[in-house]
Design an enzyme around this catalytic site. Structure first.
Site, PDB file in Angstrom:
ATOM      1  N   GLU A   1     -47.604  -4.409 -21.307  1.00  0.00           N
ATOM      2  CA  GLU A   1     -48.776  -5.221 -21.661  1.00  0.00           C
ATOM      3  C   GLU A   1     -49.868  -5.078 -20.630  1.00  0.00           C
ATOM      4  OE1 GLU A   1     -51.254  -8.976 -21.589  1.00  0.00           O
ATOM      5  OE2 GLU A   1     -50.065  -7.995 -20.031  1.00  0.00           O
ATOM      6  N   GLU A   2     -49.476  -4.953 -19.354  1.00  0.00           N
ATOM      7  CA  GLU A   2     -50.473  -4.925 -18.288  1.00  0.00           C
ATOM      8  C   GLU A   2     -51.354  -3.680 -18.333  1.00  0.00           C
ATOM      9  OE1 GLU A   2     -51.135  -7.448 -16.915  1.00  0.00           O
ATOM     10  OE2 GLU A   2     -49.406  -8.662 -16.371  1.00  0.00           O
TER      11      GLU A   2
ATOM     12  N   ASP B   1     -47.673 -15.995 -22.709  1.00  0.00           N
ATOM     13  CA  ASP B   1     -47.775 -14.992 -21.647  1.00  0.00           C
ATOM     14  C   ASP B   1     -47.502 -15.700 -20.324  1.00  0.00           C
ATOM     15  OD1 ASP B   1     -48.643 -13.069 -19.777  1.00  0.00           O
ATOM     16  OD2 ASP B   1     -50.150 -12.266 -21.134  1.00  0.00           O
TER      17      ASP B   1
ATOM     18  N   HIS C   1     -44.559 -10.685 -23.002  1.00  0.00           N
ATOM     19  CA  HIS C   1     -44.301  -9.405 -22.323  1.00  0.00           C
ATOM     20  C   HIS C   1     -43.551  -9.666 -21.022  1.00  0.00           C
ATOM     21  CE1 HIS C   1     -47.314  -9.249 -18.948  1.00  0.00           C
ATOM     22  NE2 HIS C   1     -47.953 -10.138 -19.683  1.00  0.00           N
TER      23      HIS C   1
ATOM     24  N   ASP D   1     -47.266 -14.525 -14.318  1.00  0.00           N
ATOM     25  CA  ASP D   1     -47.654 -13.523 -15.318  1.00  0.00           C
ATOM     26  C   ASP D   1     -46.706 -12.331 -15.250  1.00  0.00           C
ATOM     27  OD1 ASP D   1     -48.950 -11.887 -17.103  1.00  0.00           O
ATOM     28  OD2 ASP D   1     -50.679 -11.498 -15.810  1.00  0.00           O
TER      29      ASP D   1
ATOM     30  N   HIS E   1     -52.139 -11.320 -10.683  1.00  0.00           N
ATOM     31  CA  HIS E   1     -51.985  -9.878 -10.464  1.00  0.00           C
ATOM     32  C   HIS E   1     -51.928  -9.503  -8.983  1.00  0.00           C
ATOM     33  CE1 HIS E   1     -53.525  -8.456 -14.704  1.00  0.00           C
ATOM     34  NE2 HIS E   1     -52.498  -9.318 -14.774  1.00  0.00           N
TER      35      HIS E   1
END
Length: 712
Positions: free
Chosen positions: A390-391, A419, A343, A353, A503
């Site tokens: 995706e998140e 990922d 993604h 990420d 994140h």
């Protein structure tokens, strides 16, 4: 022009000979060319081993990967926002520059954003003590989206706070022992208690009115989704969120149970520390103090005497997301798909990420494009996928799988996921067991990025006491819809166990360049492993699946389950079916060896190989149950779907694990009946897999005893 019967017209046999001569010469040349090719090559394919050709393109690839990562992470690009368009355009342009055929597919799911949030600390008389920041210290310029939990509902609370440590069940039990209730209070937790949605759900189950989850002392605040019950668009469970699709209402039970029932929000460690330091009540356990840097703090865990005034307003909207594909059509088996996916959407800059994986995917695309230009083509079709959203809960991949479920279940060979390609040192991998041997073999061909003169296999086999391949029962990346819903064999790859800036605004190119992978050699290793796996699956005459490993793994799972139930007799019935699967795997291995010895151009051999490959491909589908898991029907896989309990240590047989853990108001007899049914489902699924491998109807006439006695 002479008349055909005129004396100047050549005789008919001579004219026929002149007509056929060019075709004869062409046929002769073709035969000579075919004869002169190395064994196993085909028209349009060079004689070079694809793996060697792929690896020969490694010099300078780390610089190319670094350049792509720098471009991808130049700004934030959360799905559904303006920043997402630039990253999408970059991926599409790089696929096209590689000379690959590209496709896009748009969906319109429900996404969730932060509209407004406020937080303050009040005295017991409701007078203001302090306004508390809801921003991220690591992002003083507010360049990235401000911290929030996607799908957290709007709400407000003025209530006493209680510190719940990591928010795990064991932490809540500790509060019970101390006589501290969460009912009507705001739970303050520290990240690290597993899935954030599970932390919120556990607190809500104890009566909390809101949850705050603290970030790390480095200033990072972890965003993320709090959606429950599985991946995909919450309004279209089981079907794709296309423009004209039916959408369930928010009052529908299937939708309501997907959303948290109380508001929640991530906050900085400093903000959480201010709240916790104001609390009274029972003394803070010593082992809980370190989580917020409170080693010298002698206060309590609450409740009160201070109050937390928390307001959160969610902005839910239907947004357009875009999946991007590059397709390399197979020559002999174009209707068999080897799928690679990553993604590209990110909560912030996404250097780890997910765009470390995106940069690796683009390098795979570049190499395959060069190989195509050299004359190589794969036996089977290769599809490169760049997922969106995706998140928010693996939405882009899930909607595509749901839309193409029938096609994928009949044609997909495997899905290979990357990922967070690089977040530290050391290879970590997960897979369905039949791909273990292939994965291990491939790592023997790749240079280790950190140890000179060693292969990835060398260092992997000595790390943490030996090679450990995870089973993919978690639902935190895009392999989930492929395995848990569609029953497609999967692999997941990454370097580094975990990333502290996950994140947060700290997930930047600067971090990667200075700490994560300064020379981008780990990126290079992941790219090579990923590409070589794809080439083996796309080119091997017989699919490199090993169901002996699968049977052995299931046997281990059964032994662990029997030990957990304190009653090996109740699960021993599964052993017989696993033994049958192992026998079928032996028969398949023997057949595969015979077929590999046949001339690849032999027509009968081609048909036999095709039939064997179909059985190998479809055996994984046998582990699906059409009705899905009880209460969670989207999950179909009876061996490897996530258990209902987010904290469960068991990563296999989810239906059995759920039946054991659901105590509720059930009597012992009811629980035994539920476990017995799930044991039967697993046993029948294993038997189906054995039958599929053999290519025959079921013929198991042995009586089955599923009696279950459970320890209380």
């Amino acid at each position: 022009m002479p008349h055909p019967s005129s004396p100047t017209s050549p005789p008919r046999p001579l004219r026929l000979a002149r007509l056929l001569l060019p075709f004869g010469l062409l046929l002769l040349v073709s035969l000579l060319v075919l004869h002169g090719r190395p064994p196993g090559t085909r028209p349009g394919q060079s004689g070079t081993d694809p793996a060697k050709l792929f690896l020969s393109l490694s010099p300078g690839a780390n610089a190319s990967i670094a350049a792509d990562l720098r471009a991808l992470t130049s700004g934030p690009h959360l799905a559904g926002t303006a920043g997402a368009a630039g990253v999408s355009a970059h991926v599409l342009s790089r696929f096209r520059a590689a000379g690959l055929r590209t496709l896009t597919r748009e969906y319109a799911p429900l996404l969730s954003y932060r509209a407004h949030a406020s937080l303050a600390l009040l005295a017991a008389d409701w007078s203001l003590l302090a306004h508390l920041s809801t921003d991220e210290p690591a992002d003083p310029g507010r360049r990235v989206v401000r911290p929030y939990h996607a799908y957290a509902p709007s709400g407000a609370a003025v209530a006493e706070a209680v510190f719940v440590n990591l928010g795990r069940e064991e932490d809540l039990v500790a509060l019970d022992r101390l006589g501290v209730s969460l009912r009507g209070r705001v739970a303050v937790a520290v990240r690290g208690g597993g899935y954030r949605g599970g932390v919120v759900a556990r607190a809500a189950g104890r009566g909390a009115v809101a949850v705050l989850i603290a970030g790390r002392a480095d200033g990072g605040v972890e965003r993320g989704t709090a959606l429950l019950g599985g991946p995909g668009d919450p309004l279209t469970p089981g079907w794709a969120a296309t423009d004209g699709a039916e959408r369930l209402g928010f009052d529908h039970e299937a939708v309501r149970r997907r959303f948290p029932t109380i508001p929640s929000m991530p906050v900085s460690a400093d903000t959480a520390s201010v709240i916790v330091r104001s609390l009274g009540g029972p003394a803070l356990p010593p082992e809980w103090r370190a989580e917020l840097g409170l080693e010298g703090h002698a206060g309590g865990i609450g409740p009160g005497p201070t109050l937390v005034n928390f307001t959160y307003q969610e902005d839910r909207k239907m947004a357009t997301i875009k999946d991007i594909f590059a397709v390399i059509k197979g020559r002999e088996e174009p209707d068999r798909y080897v799928i690679l996916g990553n993604h590209r959407d990110a909560w912030t800059y996404g250097a780890v990420d997910p765009n470390s994986g995106t940069a690796a995917l683009l390098n795979v695309a570049r190499r395959l494009g060069i190989m195509l230009q050299s004359g190589w083509t794969p036996r089977r079709t290769i599809i490169l996928c760049s997922w969106d959203a995706e998140e928010f809960g693996m939405i882009g991949s899930t909607e595509w799988v749901e839309e193409n479920l029938g096609d994928l279940q009949s044609k997909a060979v495997a899905y290979l996921n990357v990922d967070c390609a690089v977040q530290g040192m050391g290879l970590f991998a997960g897979s369905t067991p039949q791909l273990d041997k292939l994965l291990i073999d491939v790592t023997r061909q790749v240079k280790d990025p950190d140890v000179e003169g060693k292969t990835v296999h060398d260092t992997w086999s000595t790390m943490n006491g030996g090679i450990n391949i995870e089973r993919l029962a978690r639902t935190d990346s895009d392999f989930a819809p492929f395995l848990h819903h569609a029953g497609i064999p999967c692999v997941d790859l990454y370097y580094g166990k975990e990333f502290p800036g996950y994140h947060t605004a700290l997930d930047s190119y600067i971090w990667m360049e200075n700490h994560g992978d300064p020379l981008f050699l780990r990126h290079l290793a992941i790219t090579e492993i990923w590409g070589l796996l794809a080439l083996r699956l796309a080119n091997d005459l017989v699919l490199p699946f090993d169901y002996h490993t699968y049977a052995s793994q299931l046997q281990e799972h059964t032994n662990v389950l029997a030990d957990r139930m304190n009653n090996s007799q109740s699960v021993s019935v599964i052993h017989g079916f696993i033994n049958d699967l192992s026998s079928a795997a032996t028969e398949v291995q023997k057949e595969a060896k015979e077929l590999k010895l046949l001339d690849i151009h032999d027509g009968h051999g081609l048909i036999r190989r095709r039939l064997l490959n179909d059985r190998l491909l479809l055996a994984e589908r046998s582990f699906l149950h059409a009705e899905g898991l009880q209460g969670r029907t989207w999950y179909k896989h009876l061996m490897y779907s996530p258990p209902e309990d987010y904290e469960s240590e068991l990563e296999f047989f989810p239906g059995i694990v759920d039946a054991i853990s659901r105590r509720g108001n059930q009597s012992t007899r009811q629980r035994q009946a539920a476990v017995r049914q799930e044991l039967w489902r697993v046993a029948m699924a294993i038997q189906r897999a054995a039958n599929v491998l053999r290519g025959e109807f079921g013929a198991h006439n042995k009586p089955i005893n599923f009696s279950v006695s459970m320890a209380p």
